[in-house]
Enzyme design. Sequence first.
Site, short mmCIF file in Angstrom:
data_model
loop_
_atom_site.label_atom_id
_atom_site.label_comp_id
_atom_site.label_asym_id
_atom_site.label_seq_id
_atom_site.Cartn_x
_atom_site.Cartn_y
_atom_site.Cartn_z
N HIS A 1 0.85 -1.03 0.10
CA HIS A 1 0.09 -0.17 -0.15
C HIS A 1 0.88 1.17 -0.09
O HIS A 1 2.09 1.17 0.36
CB HIS A 1 -0.88 0.23 1.10
CG HIS A 1 -0.18 0.11 2.61
ND1 HIS A 1 -0.02 1.32 3.08
CD2 HIS A 1 0.07 -0.80 3.58
CE1 HIS A 1 0.69 1.16 4.15
NE2 HIS A 1 0.69 -0.18 4.58
N CYS B 1 3.16 -4.43 6.55
CA CYS B 1 2.75 -4.61 5.36
C CYS B 1 3.92 -4.04 4.54
O CYS B 1 5.19 -3.86 5.21
CB CYS B 1 1.75 -3.48 5.03
SG CYS B 1 0.12 -3.97 5.79
#
Length: 169
Positions: free
Chosen positions: A128, A144
């Site tokens: 992301h 992440c």
Amino acid sequence: MMNSDVIKDNEAWLDISLTQQHCWLRQADKVLFDAPVSTALNGPGEQNGSGCTPRGWHLIRAKIGHNQPINSVFVGRRPTAEIFNAALKAQFPNRDWILTRILWLSGMEVGKNRLGNVDTMRRYIYIHGCPDELPMGEALSHGCVRMRNQDVVTLFEQVHPGLKVWIHE
């Protein structure tokens, strides 16, 4: 070590190196995209709650954020209609910002990164965007794979659900 049996002839795939803090979109002997990333400050690991980046073979489960503006804020994989800026950052100084686009990952290796207490998808591990002032090339995320916003937009347009992702040290 990468198992080349997972990738079929001429199939594109993402190669994410935790050691190099870098991502490449590869197809055969070509590099179609590359960019620096930031993976987990806690290092590699698959356990739920570890704050680590999971290793092994994954696939892109979902692409989220198509046509959202750069710096769109996401919470729970939904756009909030907010656009990240200095005032919003000051209002929520401890938020782990998920911006612009999300590529939600799902593990492919049962017992390693799929199902049970090691399930990448249930851990909500994404590729992301993040605030552009955050450093890339350094392990600083909560698990992440963070990218600069323009990089995640460029990658988002080149990949599809089901694309295989190899995360390794």
